[in-house]
Design an enzyme around this catalytic site. Sequence first.
Site, PDB file in Angstrom:
ATOM      1  CB  THR A  67      19.489  53.589   4.906  1.00  0.00           C
ATOM      2  OG1 THR A  67      18.329  52.749   4.798  1.00  0.00           O
ATOM      3  CG2 THR A  67      20.744  52.853   4.469  1.00  0.00           C
ATOM      4  CG  ASN A  73       5.246  66.782   2.785  1.00  0.00           C
ATOM      5  OD1 ASN A  73       4.643  66.699   1.726  1.00  0.00           O
ATOM      6  ND2 ASN A  73       6.455  67.331   2.878  1.00  0.00           N
ATOM      7  CB  CYS A  80      16.777  50.978  10.268  1.00  0.00           C
ATOM      8  SG  CYS A  80      16.310  51.675   8.673  1.00  0.00           S
ATOM      9  N   GLY A 122      14.244  51.455   5.216  1.00  0.00           N
ATOM     10  CA  GLY A 122      13.389  50.310   5.529  1.00  0.00           C
ATOM     11  C   GLY A 122      12.317  50.651   6.540  1.00  0.00           C
TER      12      GLY A 122
END
Length: 147
Positions: A65, A97, A63, A68
């Site tokens: 950035t 992670n 998206c 979101g």
Amino acid sequence: MKKIAIGCDPNAEEQKQDLIQYLTKLGYDLTDMGSEDPIYAHTAIKVAEAVANGSYDQGLLLCGTGLGMSIAANKVKGCYAALCTDIYSAERARKSNNANVACFGAFTLGIRSIEKLAETFLASEFEQGCSSQPKVDCYRDYDISRG
């Protein structure tokens, strides 16, 4: 061959198409899960659910950035989405992670950067037994405990 689900909001359609072309040449099997919906959370949830339920090995979301998409995807139980902004974070998202979805910002990164970040993310594997294992186990156990 890894099966990859990919989606974006309308703002990142061009970058998504470039990324699909790039990763397909590298041998990845990608399924485009959309970009038309201006409510990007719908696409994020669709990709996240497909990865969480095991239909796909990993997911990629774009998206403006990447923020979101990562927030929306992380609402899905079993989805562990990471915003990747540099090679080190893309690699550690997987190795430390065990993220299963990578998110990228189409307005904050150039397409060549996005390609390299996605390639790094997809090529990296979680390091079982690493110092991060107890941390990953903790949030996965929490996820499981929520039913």
